[in-house]
Every structure is written in structure tokens, then in C-alpha cells.
Design a protein around this motif. Structure first.
Motif, PDB file in Angstrom:
ATOM      1  N   ARG A 133       0.131  62.726  -9.948  1.00 15.95           N
ATOM      2  CA  ARG A 133      -0.404  62.390  -8.625  1.00 15.95           C
ATOM      3  C   ARG A 133      -1.914  62.647  -8.564  1.00 15.95           C
ATOM      4  O   ARG A 133      -2.668  61.865  -7.990  1.00 15.95           O
ATOM      5  CB  ARG A 133       0.321  63.205  -7.566  1.00 15.95           C
ATOM      6  N   GLU A 134      -2.347  63.745  -9.170  1.00 15.20           N
ATOM      7  CA  GLU A 134      -3.774  64.082  -9.152  1.00 15.20           C
ATOM      8  C   GLU A 134      -4.595  63.038  -9.911  1.00 15.20           C
ATOM      9  O   GLU A 134      -5.651  62.599  -9.444  1.00 15.20           O
ATOM     10  CB  GLU A 134      -3.969  65.465  -9.779  1.00 15.20           C
ATOM     11  N   ALA A 135      -4.102  62.637 -11.085  1.00 13.67           N
ATOM     12  CA  ALA A 135      -4.829  61.626 -11.860  1.00 13.67           C
ATOM     13  C   ALA A 135      -4.868  60.299 -11.115  1.00 13.67           C
ATOM     14  O   ALA A 135      -5.918  59.632 -11.058  1.00 13.67           O
ATOM     15  CB  ALA A 135      -4.159  61.451 -13.226  1.00 13.67           C
ATOM     16  N   ASN A 136      -3.754  59.905 -10.540  1.00 12.57           N
ATOM     17  CA  ASN A 136      -3.699  58.653  -9.787  1.00 12.57           C
ATOM     18  C   ASN A 136      -4.624  58.692  -8.579  1.00 12.57           C
ATOM     19  O   ASN A 136      -5.302  57.710  -8.249  1.00 12.57           O
ATOM     20  CB  ASN A 136      -2.256  58.392  -9.345  1.00 12.57           C
ATOM     21  N   THR A 137      -4.676  59.837  -7.922  1.00  8.82           N
ATOM     22  CA  THR A 137      -5.553  60.000  -6.757  1.00  8.82           C
ATOM     23  C   THR A 137      -7.013  59.824  -7.141  1.00  8.82           C
ATOM     24  O   THR A 137      -7.778  59.128  -6.454  1.00  8.82           O
ATOM     25  CB  THR A 137      -5.334  61.398  -6.140  1.00  8.82           C
ATOM     26  N   ARG A 138      -7.418  60.450  -8.232  1.00  9.71           N
ATOM     27  CA  ARG A 138      -8.827  60.368  -8.645  1.00  9.71           C
ATOM     28  C   ARG A 138      -9.214  58.943  -9.026  1.00  9.71           C
ATOM     29  O   ARG A 138     -10.315  58.488  -8.717  1.00  9.71           O
ATOM     30  CB  ARG A 138      -9.083  61.330  -9.809  1.00  9.71           C
ATOM     31  N   ALA A 139      -8.304  58.242  -9.691  1.00 11.82           N
ATOM     32  CA  ALA A 139      -8.611  56.869 -10.084  1.00 11.82           C
ATOM     33  C   ALA A 139      -8.754  55.971  -8.859  1.00 11.82           C
ATOM     34  O   ALA A 139      -9.738  55.225  -8.721  1.00 11.82           O
ATOM     35  CB  ALA A 139      -7.523  56.335 -11.009  1.00 11.82           C
ATOM     36  N   ILE A 140      -7.794  56.035  -7.942  1.00 11.82           N
ATOM     37  CA  ILE A 140      -7.812  55.155  -6.771  1.00 11.82           C
ATOM     38  C   ILE A 140      -8.975  55.491  -5.848  1.00 11.82           C
ATOM     39  O   ILE A 140      -9.659  54.596  -5.328  1.00 11.82           O
ATOM     40  CB  ILE A 140      -6.467  55.249  -6.029  1.00 11.82           C
ATOM     41  N   ASP A 141      -9.237  56.781  -5.639  1.00 13.38           N
ATOM     42  CA  ASP A 141     -10.337  57.156  -4.747  1.00 13.38           C
ATOM     43  C   ASP A 141     -11.687  56.715  -5.300  1.00 13.38           C
ATOM     44  O   ASP A 141     -12.575  56.301  -4.546  1.00 13.38           O
ATOM     45  CB  ASP A 141     -10.334  58.673  -4.510  1.00 13.38           C
ATOM     46  N   SER A 142     -11.859  56.790  -6.617  1.00 12.61           N
ATOM     47  CA  SER A 142     -13.136  56.356  -7.187  1.00 12.61           C
ATOM     48  C   SER A 142     -13.309  54.849  -7.048  1.00 12.61           C
ATOM     49  O   SER A 142     -14.420  54.354  -6.822  1.00 12.61           O
ATOM     50  CB  SER A 142     -13.229  56.763  -8.663  1.00 12.61           C
ATOM     51  N   LEU A 143     -12.203  54.095  -7.131  1.00 10.91           N
ATOM     52  CA  LEU A 143     -12.290  52.640  -6.968  1.00 10.91           C
ATOM     53  C   LEU A 143     -12.488  52.250  -5.505  1.00 10.91           C
ATOM     54  O   LEU A 143     -13.216  51.308  -5.192  1.00 10.91           O
ATOM     55  CB  LEU A 143     -11.026  51.979  -7.528  1.00 10.91           C
ATOM     56  N   ASN A 154     -22.781  57.366 -10.644  1.00  6.98           N
ATOM     57  CA  ASN A 154     -21.890  58.497 -10.874  1.00  6.98           C
ATOM     58  C   ASN A 154     -20.649  58.131 -11.688  1.00  6.98           C
ATOM     59  O   ASN A 154     -19.670  58.880 -11.702  1.00  6.98           O
ATOM     60  CB  ASN A 154     -21.446  59.077  -9.521  1.00  6.98           C
ATOM     61  N   GLU A 155     -20.699  56.989 -12.378  1.00  4.87           N
ATOM     62  CA  GLU A 155     -19.537  56.560 -13.144  1.00  4.87           C
ATOM     63  C   GLU A 155     -19.099  57.595 -14.188  1.00  4.87           C
ATOM     64  O   GLU A 155     -17.902  57.879 -14.301  1.00  4.87           O
ATOM     65  CB  GLU A 155     -19.788  55.215 -13.827  1.00  4.87           C
ATOM     66  N   GLU A 160     -15.022  61.349 -16.145  1.00  8.37           N
ATOM     67  CA  GLU A 160     -14.722  62.678 -16.675  1.00  8.37           C
ATOM     68  C   GLU A 160     -13.666  63.382 -15.816  1.00  8.37           C
ATOM     69  O   GLU A 160     -12.753  64.031 -16.336  1.00  8.37           O
ATOM     70  CB  GLU A 160     -16.008  63.512 -16.718  1.00  8.37           C
ATOM     71  N   ARG A 161     -13.772  63.230 -14.486  1.00 11.55           N
ATOM     72  CA  ARG A 161     -12.771  63.832 -13.597  1.00 11.55           C
ATOM     73  C   ARG A 161     -11.389  63.226 -13.858  1.00 11.55           C
ATOM     74  O   ARG A 161     -10.378  63.931 -13.902  1.00 11.55           O
ATOM     75  CB  ARG A 161     -13.159  63.619 -12.130  1.00 11.55           C
ATOM     76  N   PHE A 162     -11.361  61.912 -14.028  1.00 12.73           N
ATOM     77  CA  PHE A 162     -10.088  61.237 -14.293  1.00 12.73           C
ATOM     78  C   PHE A 162      -9.528  61.660 -15.649  1.00 12.73           C
ATOM     79  O   PHE A 162      -8.325  61.908 -15.795  1.00 12.73           O
ATOM     80  CB  PHE A 162     -10.285  59.726 -14.237  1.00 12.73           C
ATOM     81  N   ASP A 163     -10.394  61.737 -16.655  1.00 17.39           N
ATOM     82  CA  ASP A 163      -9.955  62.128 -17.989  1.00 17.39           C
ATOM     83  C   ASP A 163      -9.419  63.557 -17.986  1.00 17.39           C
ATOM     84  O   ASP A 163      -8.418  63.850 -18.652  1.00 17.39           O
ATOM     85  CB  ASP A 163     -11.124  61.993 -18.969  1.00 17.39           C
ATOM     86  N   ALA A 164     -10.069  64.448 -17.244  1.00 16.66           N
ATOM     87  CA  ALA A 164      -9.591  65.832 -17.159  1.00 16.66           C
ATOM     88  C   ALA A 164      -8.203  65.888 -16.524  1.00 16.66           C
ATOM     89  O   ALA A 164      -7.315  66.626 -16.982  1.00 16.66           O
ATOM     90  CB  ALA A 164     -10.580  66.672 -16.348  1.00 16.66           C
ATOM     91  N   ALA A 165      -8.004  65.081 -15.474  1.00 15.52           N
ATOM     92  CA  ALA A 165      -6.694  65.043 -14.825  1.00 15.52           C
ATOM     93  C   ALA A 165      -5.629  64.485 -15.766  1.00 15.52           C
ATOM     94  O   ALA A 165      -4.489  64.968 -15.802  1.00 15.52           O
ATOM     95  CB  ALA A 165      -6.763  64.206 -13.545  1.00 15.52           C
ATOM     96  N   LYS A 166      -5.991  63.449 -16.543  1.00 15.01           N
ATOM     97  CA  LYS A 166      -5.034  62.869 -17.484  1.00 15.01           C
ATOM     98  C   LYS A 166      -4.717  63.851 -18.614  1.00 15.01           C
ATOM     99  O   LYS A 166      -3.572  63.889 -19.099  1.00 15.01           O
ATOM    100  CB  LYS A 166      -5.579  61.566 -18.063  1.00 15.01           C
ATOM    101  N   ARG A 167      -5.697  64.646 -19.028  1.00 14.03           N
ATOM    102  CA  ARG A 167      -5.418  65.649 -20.054  1.00 14.03           C
ATOM    103  C   ARG A 167      -4.409  66.672 -19.541  1.00 14.03           C
ATOM    104  O   ARG A 167      -3.489  67.087 -20.264  1.00 14.03           O
ATOM    105  CB  ARG A 167      -6.713  66.345 -20.487  1.00 14.03           C
TER     106      ARG A 167
END
Length: 328
Positions: A133-143, A154-155, A160-167
Motif C-alpha cells: 500500500r505504501e509503495a502504491n501510494t507513493r507512485a500514485i501521489d507522485s503522478l 524532483n523526479e 528514490e522514495r518509491f524504490d525505498a518503498a518497493k525494497r
């Protein structure tokens, strides 16, 4: 006759799925509509504090979990329980109590282990859901905030935030799979020990002359007949528990109460001349930072009022209060 029975088994299964599809799809529609209706009834504060990606993920997981629950509770648990009872009864009536008791003991041990181990695995599934959920949230909010991200170049930060969540999600998923593998091995051990014990008892019956080679083969066939649905039962139980975990977040959304609710017995708003009055209205999003302090004004029907002021002076807040997104 055997061929006809197999054909009927396949045909009735398909007919069952077709008939139940109407129930299942309508239930999912009602649940989805109900959740969306409830979310629209919640206050603006809830939606401003909530992350869109996490919200959509919770709804998606919840509706999928309901579909699984409807399917397996009705069409898997009941037939498997009936089959287990029938096989145990046949072994008892054809042979002796000891073999039937051994088979029942294996079934009980399998069930207890499955329930306990599934409960233990819930924490791994919950953690995996949280990270997903956290990774999905970061991806959608950035888009959703694509333009703002571009303004500040700030791309890299968003990636990096998304990658950290996916890790974190990968680590949680690996832990979840490890617990599943240990769970499956434990089930296999119980079933294998049960097969060995029962077959030794049957072989001893052959040696003593109480059973024939045909009886020995029959016991083995019934064990296979028994353990196949038992394996299915373990998988169904894990699936159900996982679905209950997935559905928790959606039920959490349904448990949210709106801070804006009409008083009991409040009359419907009457259409009238449209006079608007703010009489010593005060408001703060946070008690430590008041926005409006006893603001008073009136707008007569057909008149226009302009509200001007610097950022943060309360212009948007007045509009939100007017539409009752908040109560003063």
C-alpha cells in the motif's frame, strides 16, 4: 456409468459456477457501491488526510477478498468436510476402529497445525500489505502531483522514495514466502507420517491374515482420496485467512465516521431567497492555529460579496464552511 459420473461431476461444477456468478457479481457490485457511497459521505478532512493510492489499494484488495470468501466458504469447505466424514466412515465400517482413529488423528493434527500456523503467518501478510500500500501510494501521489514534481525537478527524489518503498515490500514478500514454505513443509510432514502409520497398520493386518492385499490397496486409495481434499482444505484455509487480512483495511474504511452529520430530526433545507449570514463564526483546523475569529457578515439575495486577503487569511475556509465541509 463411471464415464457418465465423471461427465456429470464436471458439468454440475460448471453449472454451479454459472449460477453462483450472478450472486457473486451482484454482491461485489453492492459492496463496491456501498464503500464508494460511504467514502463520499465522509468529511473533507478525512480525504485531505488520506492518501489516494492507499485508499484505492484497500478497496481493491477488499473487494477481491470478498470474492474469494464467497467462493471458497460455500463451495470448498462444505464438500471437503463431507468427504472427510465419508472416507473415515468407510474405513471404520470396512476395517477396524484403529485405522479409522489413526486417520481421524491425522486429520485433527493437520487441522490444528494449519489453524495455528496460519494465525502465525498473518503478521507477515499484514506487513506485506502495508508495504504494498505504501509503495502504491507513493507512485500514485507522485503522478497525481506531476506538475509540482516537475516545477521542482524532483523526479529523482520521488523515484528514490518509491524504490525505498518497493525494497521494503520485497523484504516483506520474501519473509511471507518463507513462512509459507515452512507452513507447507509442516503440513507435508504431518500427512507423510500419517500415511506411513496407517499403511503400516494395514500391512500388519495383511501379515496377520485379517486383511487381503486388495484391502491394503483399498486403504491406500482411500488415504489418497482423503488427503487430496485435506491438502485442498489447508490451502482454502490459508486463502480464507489471507482474505480476512486483506479485507480488514476496507472494513476500517467503512468504520470511519463522518465528523459532519445532521442532528437527529433535522429538517430538510428549504428552498428560499438564499440569504447567507455568518454570525460571529470562529474556526480552526488545528486548535493551536485559529483561522477565523468571530467573523460576521451577511449576503442579501441577489447581491455579490467579494472576500479578499493574503494567503492563509481564511478565504477558502469561509467557502468550505459555506458548503459545510466543516462545522464552525
Amino acid at each position: 456409468g463411471y464415464g457418465i459420473i465423471r461427465l456429470l461431476a464436471a458439468a454440475t461444477g460448471e453449472i454451479r459456477d454459472y449460477v453462483f456468478a450472478k450472486v457473486q457479481e451482484r454482491a461485489l457490485r453492492l459492496v463496491s457501491v456501498g464503500v464508494l457511497q460511504h467514502l463520499h459521505s465522509l468529511s473533507l478532512r478525512f480525504h485531505l488526510d488520506r492518501q489516494t493510492g492507499g485508499l484505492s489499494r484497500a478497496i481493491e484488495r477488499g473487494t477481491n477478498a470478498i470474492e474469494v470468501l464467497l467462493t471458497y466458504l460455500l463451495f470448498r469447505i462444505a464438500p471437503i468436510a463431507l468427504e472427510l466424514a465419508l472416507v473415515a466412515g468407510v474405513l471404520w465400517s470396512y476395517f477396524d476402529f484403529a485405522i479409522a482413529a489413526a486417520v481421524c488423528a491425522v486429520v485433527v493434527a493437520y487441522g490444528v497445525f494449519t489453524a495455528a500456523a496460519t494465525q502465525w503467518r498473518l503478521k507477515f501478510r499484514r506487513e506485506m500489505n502495508t508495504q504494498d500500500r505504501e509503495a502504491n501510494t507513493r507512485a500514485i501521489d507522485s503522478l497525481l502531483n506531476y506538475e509540482t514534481v516537475k516545477y521542482f525537478a524532483n523526479e529523482p527524489h520521488e523515484i528514490e522514495r518509491f524504490d525505498a518503498a518497493k525494497r521494503d515490500y520485497v523484504a516483506a514478500a520474501i519473509a511471507n514466502q518463507g513462512s509459507l514454505s515452512a507452513f507447507n513443509i509442516g503440513q507435508a510432514v504431518i500427512l507423510s507420517v500419517g500415511v506411513v502409520v496407517v499403511m503400516l497398520m494395514a500391512a500388519n493386518g495383511v501379515i496377520l491374515g485379517r486383511m487381503t492385499i486388495g484391502d491394503f490397496v483399498m486403504v491406500n486409495a482411500y488415504l489418497l482420496q482423503l488427503y487430496s481434499p485435506l491438502n485442498m482444505l489447508g490451502w482454502v484455509w490459508r486463502t480464507l485467512r489471507q482474505s480476512f487480512t486483506d479485507i480488514e483495511q476496507m472494513y476500517g474504511l467503512l468504520a470511519e465516521r463522518s465528523e459532519i452529520e445532521d442532528a437527529p430530526g433535522a429538517p430538510a433545507l428549504q428552498r428560499g431567497p438564499g440569504r447567507i449570514v455568518f454570525d460571529r463564526v470562529s474556526f480552526a483546523y488545528d486548535p493551536r492555529r485559529p483561522i477565523l475569529d468571530e467573523v460576521s457578515f451577511a449576503i442579501e439575495p441577489g447581491r455579490t460579496l467579494a472576500i479578499v486577503g493574503p494567503t492563509g487569511s481564511g478565504k477558502t475556509t469561509i467557502a468550505r464552511l459555506l458548503f459545510r465541509f466543516y462545522d464552525p
